[in-house]
Design a protein around this motif. Sequence first.
Motif, PDB file in Angstrom:
ATOM      1  N   ILE A  87       1.146  -1.107   0.064  1.00 56.60           N
ATOM      2  CA  ILE A  87       0.176   0.020  -0.280  1.00 56.60           C
ATOM      3  C   ILE A  87       1.040   1.532  -0.028  1.00 56.60           C
ATOM      4  CG2 ILE A  87      -1.641   1.564   1.474  1.00 56.60           C
ATOM      5  CD1 ILE A  87      -2.812  -1.226   2.300  1.00 56.60           C
ATOM      6  N   LYS A  88       1.917   1.227   1.158  1.00 50.23           N
ATOM      7  CA  LYS A  88       3.324   2.437   0.966  1.00 50.23           C
ATOM      8  C   LYS A  88       3.582   2.780  -0.870  1.00 50.23           C
ATOM      9  CE  LYS A  88       5.803   3.157   4.195  1.00 50.23           C
ATOM     10  NZ  LYS A  88       6.403   2.735   5.059  1.00 50.23           N
ATOM     11  N   ALA A 131       2.185   1.889  -3.567  1.00 54.86           N
ATOM     12  CA  ALA A 131       0.965   2.259  -4.389  1.00 54.86           C
ATOM     13  C   ALA A 131       1.311   3.543  -4.181  1.00 54.86           C
ATOM     14  CB  ALA A 131      -0.151   1.206  -5.214  1.00 54.86           C
ATOM     15  N   ARG A 132       1.032   4.204  -2.766  1.00 54.05           N
ATOM     16  CA  ARG A 132       0.603   5.407  -2.340  1.00 54.05           C
ATOM     17  C   ARG A 132       1.580   6.145  -3.140  1.00 54.05           C
ATOM     18  NH1 ARG A 132      -2.050   4.905   2.967  1.00 54.05           N
ATOM     19  NH2 ARG A 132      -4.393   3.908   2.433  1.00 54.05           N
ATOM     20  N   TRP A 166      -0.089  -5.308  -8.618  1.00 54.22           N
ATOM     21  CA  TRP A 166       0.557  -6.946  -8.155  1.00 54.22           C
ATOM     22  C   TRP A 166      -0.543  -7.390  -8.327  1.00 54.22           C
ATOM     23  CZ3 TRP A 166       2.665  -2.947  -4.713  1.00 54.22           C
ATOM     24  CH2 TRP A 166       4.249  -3.737  -4.601  1.00 54.22           C
ATOM     25  N   GLY A 167      -2.073  -7.321  -9.293  1.00 58.01           N
ATOM     26  CA  GLY A 167      -3.183  -7.157  -9.727  1.00 58.01           C
ATOM     27  C   GLY A 167      -2.700  -8.567 -11.245  1.00 58.01           C
ATOM     28  N   VAL A 188      -0.691   5.110  -7.363  1.00 59.82           N
ATOM     29  CA  VAL A 188      -1.238   3.581  -8.476  1.00 59.82           C
ATOM     30  C   VAL A 188      -2.066   2.900  -7.364  1.00 59.82           C
ATOM     31  CG1 VAL A 188       0.386   4.015 -10.297  1.00 59.82           C
ATOM     32  CG2 VAL A 188       0.457   2.812  -8.535  1.00 59.82           C
ATOM     33  N   THR A 189      -2.990   2.062  -8.196  1.00 63.40           N
ATOM     34  CA  THR A 189      -3.211   1.054  -6.797  1.00 63.40           C
ATOM     35  C   THR A 189      -2.611  -0.003  -7.006  1.00 63.40           C
ATOM     36  OG1 THR A 189      -4.486  -0.324  -8.595  1.00 63.40           O
ATOM     37  CG2 THR A 189      -5.866   2.099  -7.893  1.00 63.40           C
ATOM     38  N   VAL A 190      -3.095  -0.867  -5.539  1.00 60.90           N
ATOM     39  CA  VAL A 190      -1.819  -1.926  -5.191  1.00 60.90           C
ATOM     40  C   VAL A 190      -2.570  -2.941  -6.432  1.00 60.90           C
ATOM     41  CG1 VAL A 190      -1.552  -3.575  -3.814  1.00 60.90           C
ATOM     42  CG2 VAL A 190      -1.813  -1.529  -2.618  1.00 60.90           C
ATOM     43  N   GLU A 191      -3.694  -2.921  -6.594  1.00 62.34           N
ATOM     44  CA  GLU A 191      -3.938  -3.680  -7.749  1.00 62.34           C
ATOM     45  C   GLU A 191      -3.758  -3.136  -9.551  1.00 62.34           C
ATOM     46  OE1 GLU A 191      -6.089  -2.093  -6.568  1.00 62.34           O
ATOM     47  OE2 GLU A 191      -7.083  -3.945  -4.969  1.00 62.34           O
ATOM     48  N   ALA A 192      -2.850  -2.053  -9.260  1.00 62.89           N
ATOM     49  CA  ALA A 192      -2.352  -1.652 -10.875  1.00 62.89           C
ATOM     50  C   ALA A 192      -1.135  -2.765 -10.662  1.00 62.89           C
ATOM     51  CB  ALA A 192      -2.217  -0.716 -10.888  1.00 62.89           C
TER      52      ALA A 192
END
Length: 80
Positions: free
Chosen positions: A62-63, A65-66, A76-77, A70-74
């Motif tokens: 989360i840190k 991505a922030r 590691w999705g 971007v998002t976490v999903e972007a």
Amino acid sequence: MAPPSGPVRAPEADGVAGARIRTARKEAGLTQQGLSVAVDVSRQTIISMETGDYAPSVYLAIKVARALGVTVEALWGRET
């Protein structure tokens, strides 16, 4: 039983996520050192994430991505 302390190695290298992290970092105008300072980890940890050798905790994901905007999903999705 307590979880092991220290870094968690990914069960197998995830080059796709690593490439996404590297691309997002460069698009954000950050060096590996700059990102490591922003999320309070070593530069080696950033390198390991970019090579897919390190599976970050949810908190660290989360840190990162922030910090990259971007998002976490972007990052590691899974591709569908």
